[in-house]
Design an enzyme around this catalytic site. Sequence first.
Site, mmCIF file in Angstrom:
data_model
loop_
_atom_site.group_PDB
_atom_site.id
_atom_site.type_symbol
_atom_site.label_atom_id
_atom_site.label_comp_id
_atom_site.label_asym_id
_atom_site.label_seq_id
_atom_site.Cartn_x
_atom_site.Cartn_y
_atom_site.Cartn_z
ATOM 1 N N CYS A 30 105.210 23.436 -21.640
ATOM 2 C CA CYS A 30 105.319 23.088 -20.218
ATOM 3 C C CYS A 30 104.168 23.696 -19.429
ATOM 4 C CB CYS A 30 106.678 23.569 -19.724
ATOM 5 S SG CYS A 30 106.808 23.845 -17.967
ATOM 6 N N CYS A 33 105.022 25.687 -16.297
ATOM 7 C CA CYS A 33 105.578 27.012 -16.615
ATOM 8 C C CYS A 33 104.462 28.036 -16.775
ATOM 9 C CB CYS A 33 106.383 26.957 -17.914
ATOM 10 S SG CYS A 33 107.789 25.852 -17.816
#
Lengths: 105, 272
Positions: A30, A33
Amino acid sequence: MAVKALKTAEFDGAIQGSHVAVVDFWADWCGPCKMVSPVIDGLEKAYGDRVLVAKVNVDDEHELAARFGVSSIPTVIFFRDGAEVERKIGVQTAGVYQAILEANL
Amino acid sequence: MSYDVLVIGGGPAGLSAAINVRARNKQVLVVSNPMEESPLWKAEQIDNYLGLPGVTGPEMLRVMHRHAQAAGVEFREGKVLNTMHMENAWYVSIGSDMESAAAIVLAGGVSRGKKFPGEEELLGKGVSYCATCDGMLYRGRPVAVVGYGDSARKEASFLEGIGCKVTYFHRPGSCSIQGSGKVESITCDGKTAAVDCVFLLRPTMAPTELFPGLAVEGGYVKVDRRMATNLPGVFAAGDCTGLPLQVAKAVGEGLVAGQSAAAYAVQNGQGR
């Protein structure tokens, strides 16, 4: 101290053992993230003595992700005395997280 | 690695900005969709670009791309999903990657289409703009992909590969997303699918989604003569700054934005 990586088995104990806790639900794959990660590190530096700053890898800890209904990452959840008080989904600036912590200290 | 300038968009404005950053010997990364998904690719004939009457969209894009490559511009295929300004640098997430740069040139064109009913309310509750980010959370479950090009098809294949049951909607005219607290179904052009997640893979994110706090005027990014926006180190060029939506205007603005961004990187970059 580094941000603590929490496993399912230790999660409840850690959250209940802290007056205020902030948990970053994340995963390797991700990109957003990766942007939030240094911000969470900054929270640990600034608040680590008063607040549990932790992260949960949703890939390894499916159960926790499902239990908290994490449907998009990064999701950052704030706990006070063991109960969820607020959550922020997606990339936020440090100020957003700090304001929530300050309001709950 | 960290770049001096990161350009969002690989059309004429973005490529013009990039070669002008290279002309100042600064490192630049262009993040864009595949060239074939540029709206310019569909232009059959362009007659008002000085010196190249009758050129086709694909010819023009190919020659501009070659020029940028020869100038040492780096390229990354993908879509910028989020940005964040931290300690004098911009951090940008691209699918599952992250890059950083001292300055940004926003040249992503115009984002077409309004938000769907239910999209805003259910964002993060089953509505996602990033298959590689959130796909794994929906393994084995029914999801919908609303796609507008080949890269969206690739993302749908990725989702199928990790075990999602995908319903694909190709360039629908209208959609609405239903659910209370979380996504339950989506209806596009009269067809409804019960799904747990909807991936909306539009070609371009709206500039204000990418850069919270970005000033706009009449739907376009507000810039000054240096193509500077109201955000530190963020410059904009091309269609996203307003009419006329023409290649010559995009190239000129790209030049100014590239030079301004390179100068900003020199002043504010970290010892580069």
